[in-house]
Scaffold this active site. Sequence first.
Site, mmCIF file in Angstrom:
data_model
loop_
_atom_site.group_PDB
_atom_site.id
_atom_site.type_symbol
_atom_site.label_atom_id
_atom_site.label_comp_id
_atom_site.label_asym_id
_atom_site.label_seq_id
_atom_site.Cartn_x
_atom_site.Cartn_y
_atom_site.Cartn_z
ATOM 1 N N TRP A 28 0.836 -1.210 0.000
ATOM 2 C CA TRP A 28 0.000 0.000 0.000
ATOM 3 C C TRP A 28 0.870 1.260 0.000
ATOM 4 O O TRP A 28 0.682 2.167 -0.815
ATOM 5 C CB TRP A 28 -0.931 -0.037 1.220
ATOM 6 C CG TRP A 28 -1.894 1.108 1.345
ATOM 7 C CD1 TRP A 28 -2.249 2.001 0.353
ATOM 8 C CD2 TRP A 28 -2.653 1.490 2.506
ATOM 9 N NE1 TRP A 28 -3.187 2.891 0.838
ATOM 10 C CE2 TRP A 28 -3.449 2.605 2.148
ATOM 11 C CE3 TRP A 28 -2.752 0.996 3.810
ATOM 12 C CZ2 TRP A 28 -4.313 3.234 3.060
ATOM 13 C CZ3 TRP A 28 -3.619 1.612 4.705
ATOM 14 C CH2 TRP A 28 -4.379 2.716 4.332
ATOM 15 N N ASP A 62 1.269 -8.237 -1.210
ATOM 16 C CA ASP A 62 -0.150 -7.862 -1.161
ATOM 17 C C ASP A 62 -0.317 -6.453 -1.704
ATOM 18 O O ASP A 62 0.354 -5.518 -1.250
ATOM 19 C CB ASP A 62 -0.666 -7.905 0.280
ATOM 20 C CG ASP A 62 -2.130 -7.460 0.367
ATOM 21 O OD1 ASP A 62 -3.002 -8.270 -0.026
ATOM 22 O OD2 ASP A 62 -2.392 -6.321 0.783
ATOM 23 N N TYR A 99 -4.486 1.138 -4.762
ATOM 24 C CA TYR A 99 -3.321 1.744 -4.096
ATOM 25 C C TYR A 99 -2.604 2.650 -5.099
ATOM 26 O O TYR A 99 -1.984 2.170 -6.054
ATOM 27 C CB TYR A 99 -2.365 0.681 -3.550
ATOM 28 C CG TYR A 99 -2.928 -0.159 -2.409
ATOM 29 C CD1 TYR A 99 -4.081 0.231 -1.717
ATOM 30 C CD2 TYR A 99 -2.306 -1.329 -2.002
ATOM 31 C CE1 TYR A 99 -4.591 -0.533 -0.679
ATOM 32 C CE2 TYR A 99 -2.811 -2.099 -0.956
ATOM 33 C CZ TYR A 99 -3.957 -1.695 -0.300
ATOM 34 O OH TYR A 99 -4.458 -2.461 0.731
ATOM 35 N N HIS A 117 -12.311 -6.278 -1.559
ATOM 36 C CA HIS A 117 -11.580 -5.294 -0.755
ATOM 37 C C HIS A 117 -12.496 -4.632 0.285
ATOM 38 O O HIS A 117 -13.041 -3.561 0.058
ATOM 39 C CB HIS A 117 -10.985 -4.235 -1.702
ATOM 40 C CG HIS A 117 -9.884 -3.430 -1.083
ATOM 41 N ND1 HIS A 117 -9.058 -2.621 -1.817
ATOM 42 C CD2 HIS A 117 -9.464 -3.296 0.197
ATOM 43 C CE1 HIS A 117 -8.189 -2.026 -1.029
ATOM 44 N NE2 HIS A 117 -8.421 -2.420 0.210
ATOM 45 N N SER A 153 -10.782 -9.594 1.896
ATOM 46 C CA SER A 153 -10.174 -8.767 2.926
ATOM 47 C C SER A 153 -11.324 -8.162 3.711
ATOM 48 O O SER A 153 -12.177 -7.488 3.135
ATOM 49 C CB SER A 153 -9.310 -7.674 2.277
ATOM 50 O OG SER A 153 -8.691 -6.925 3.296
HETATM 51 N N1 LIG Z 1 -8.441 -3.024 3.568
HETATM 52 C C1 LIG Z 1 -7.357 -3.702 3.294
HETATM 53 O O1 LIG Z 1 -7.422 -4.716 2.659
HETATM 54 C C2 LIG Z 1 -6.025 -3.198 3.802
HETATM 55 C C3 LIG Z 1 -5.993 -2.110 4.671
HETATM 56 C C4 LIG Z 1 -4.756 -1.731 5.210
HETATM 57 C C5 LIG Z 1 -3.613 -2.430 4.860
HETATM 58 N N2 LIG Z 1 -3.676 -3.478 3.983
HETATM 59 C C6 LIG Z 1 -2.472 -4.221 3.580
HETATM 60 O O2 LIG Z 1 -1.690 -4.479 4.731
HETATM 61 C C7 LIG Z 1 -0.366 -3.962 4.517
HETATM 62 C C8 LIG Z 1 0.253 -3.579 5.840
HETATM 63 O O3 LIG Z 1 -0.522 -2.646 6.552
HETATM 64 P P1 LIG Z 1 -0.160 -1.114 6.598
HETATM 65 O O4 LIG Z 1 0.853 -0.831 5.521
HETATM 66 O O5 LIG Z 1 -1.430 -0.377 6.607
HETATM 67 O O6 LIG Z 1 0.465 -0.906 8.022
HETATM 68 P P2 LIG Z 1 1.694 -1.510 8.849
HETATM 69 O O7 LIG Z 1 2.328 -2.612 8.109
HETATM 70 O O8 LIG Z 1 1.169 -1.761 10.205
HETATM 71 O O9 LIG Z 1 2.679 -0.248 8.946
HETATM 72 C C9 LIG Z 1 3.450 0.104 7.840
HETATM 73 C C10 LIG Z 1 4.246 1.368 8.092
HETATM 74 O O10 LIG Z 1 5.076 1.265 9.234
HETATM 75 C C11 LIG Z 1 6.357 1.870 8.985
HETATM 76 N N3 LIG Z 1 7.346 0.766 9.047
HETATM 77 C C12 LIG Z 1 7.295 -0.431 8.416
HETATM 78 N N4 LIG Z 1 8.337 -1.215 8.745
HETATM 79 C C13 LIG Z 1 9.074 -0.509 9.618
HETATM 80 C C14 LIG Z 1 10.269 -0.793 10.316
HETATM 81 N N5 LIG Z 1 10.906 -1.959 10.198
HETATM 82 N N6 LIG Z 1 10.778 0.165 11.128
HETATM 83 C C15 LIG Z 1 10.149 1.349 11.275
HETATM 84 N N7 LIG Z 1 9.008 1.682 10.627
HETATM 85 C C16 LIG Z 1 8.467 0.756 9.804
HETATM 86 C C17 LIG Z 1 6.261 2.484 7.584
HETATM 87 O O11 LIG Z 1 5.757 3.840 7.634
HETATM 88 P P3 LIG Z 1 6.601 5.112 8.162
HETATM 89 O O12 LIG Z 1 8.040 4.857 7.885
HETATM 90 O O13 LIG Z 1 6.045 6.293 7.451
HETATM 91 O O14 LIG Z 1 6.277 5.174 9.623
HETATM 92 C C18 LIG Z 1 5.201 1.632 6.941
HETATM 93 O O15 LIG Z 1 4.547 2.234 5.880
HETATM 94 C C19 LIG Z 1 -0.587 -2.824 3.517
HETATM 95 O O16 LIG Z 1 0.600 -2.418 2.864
HETATM 96 C C20 LIG Z 1 -1.597 -3.456 2.614
HETATM 97 O O17 LIG Z 1 -0.965 -4.351 1.710
HETATM 98 C C21 LIG Z 1 -4.882 -3.875 3.469
#
Ligand SMILES: NC(=O)c1ccc[n+]([C@@H]2O[C@H](COP(=O)([O-])OP(=O)(O)OC[C@H]3O[C@@H](n4cnc5c(N)ncnc54)[C@H](OP(=O)(O)O)[C@@H]3O)[C@@H](O)[C@H]2O)c1
Length: 330
Positions: A23, A53, A58, A124, A155
Amino acid sequence: MTLHTRPFGRTGWNVTDIGFGAWAIGGSWGDVNEAQAKDALRAALEAGINFIDTADVYGDGRSERIIREVLKDWDGPRPIVATKAGRRLSPHVADGYTRANLEGFVDRSLKNLGVEALDLVQLHCPPTEVYQRPEVFEALDGLVAAGKIRHYGVSVEKIEEALKAIEYPGVESIQIIYNIFRQRPAEVFFREAKNRKVAVIARVPLASGLLTGKLNRNSQFAADDHRNFNRHGAAFDVGETFSGVPYEVALEAVETIRPLLPVGTSMATFALRWILMADAVSVAIPGAKSRVQAQANAAASRLASLPPETMQALRSLYEQKIARHVHHRW
Ligand SMILES: NC(=O)c1ccc[n+]([C@@H]2O[C@H](COP(=O)([O-])OP(=O)(O)OC[C@H]3O[C@@H](n4cnc5c(N)ncnc54)[C@H](OP(=O)(O)O)[C@@H]3O)[C@@H](O)[C@H]2O)c1
């Protein structure tokens, strides 16, 4: 580094237990330029990750197109690419979930990803009414029969939606928010998913970055970062931003987690390892915006199991500080 793999439901795939959430390399997370986005994804592949994913919305297809471009030059093993459909509907209503509309979305994703068939298409976070419409799932069966998609799943926002979705025999995966701040899926849903051999994709594993331990009261987010514009649910379900936990409450909880970290382990990898303690989970999909983040997240696959007293402490933290904000909402 070899990552651990797990079976992905009934598909016959073995996926790395840490995947790549694409995303943030598409949009809605502030500026991530194309070179940075590609580098983050390449780093994940180089680390051995074999599950990506994404979704058609996105960055309005940017995430899918970046994946295509990176994979064009990637001569390692081909990863599984899961995408999503439904959110291009405007208005986003159950009546829009027709075979014709879904096929149109799938055709666009095929083009964006540059493939003959999509590995996995997930509805989605559809409106709740969709779960009571067998014709939507029949339409997906039709797309499988037509050879445009190999497998499909959903999802979901809510556990009750997940439980309904897996009653449809064609649903092979459920993507759901599961992290230290969202523990309810482990109660009933995981048992049912295991019974039906449904793959579980744990999303938002870092609670949008909170569970990295790097955010504080003064953290600033760009205007086009959902942690700014969706903090109160203005654009989509508020549970997708910081897992729906009020920011100040979450920051306090993070301080309770900090002393539990083994020496030399980052909170991000620790939080991912916590997710992997559940054997019902097939893959956790942290988003990453850079090479360093992607590498750090992949490393969680190799971390040792968390001891029972740590798991208990995280359960107590959830019950005492977090549950009242999220438990009965999702
Ligand atoms: N409705 C749906 O289906 C839906 C909704 C949400 C998400 N998703 C999927 O789930 C995936 C993961 O969720 P998410 O991206 O929302 O949130 P997440 O994985 O909980 O958080 C990701 C964010 O945390 C920070 N980060 C990641 N790894 C890190 C590390 N090792 N150290 C420090 N900061 C780190 C980055 O942002 P910063 O560096 O800016 O802090 C990153 O963009 C998405 O990419 C997407 O594929 C699906």
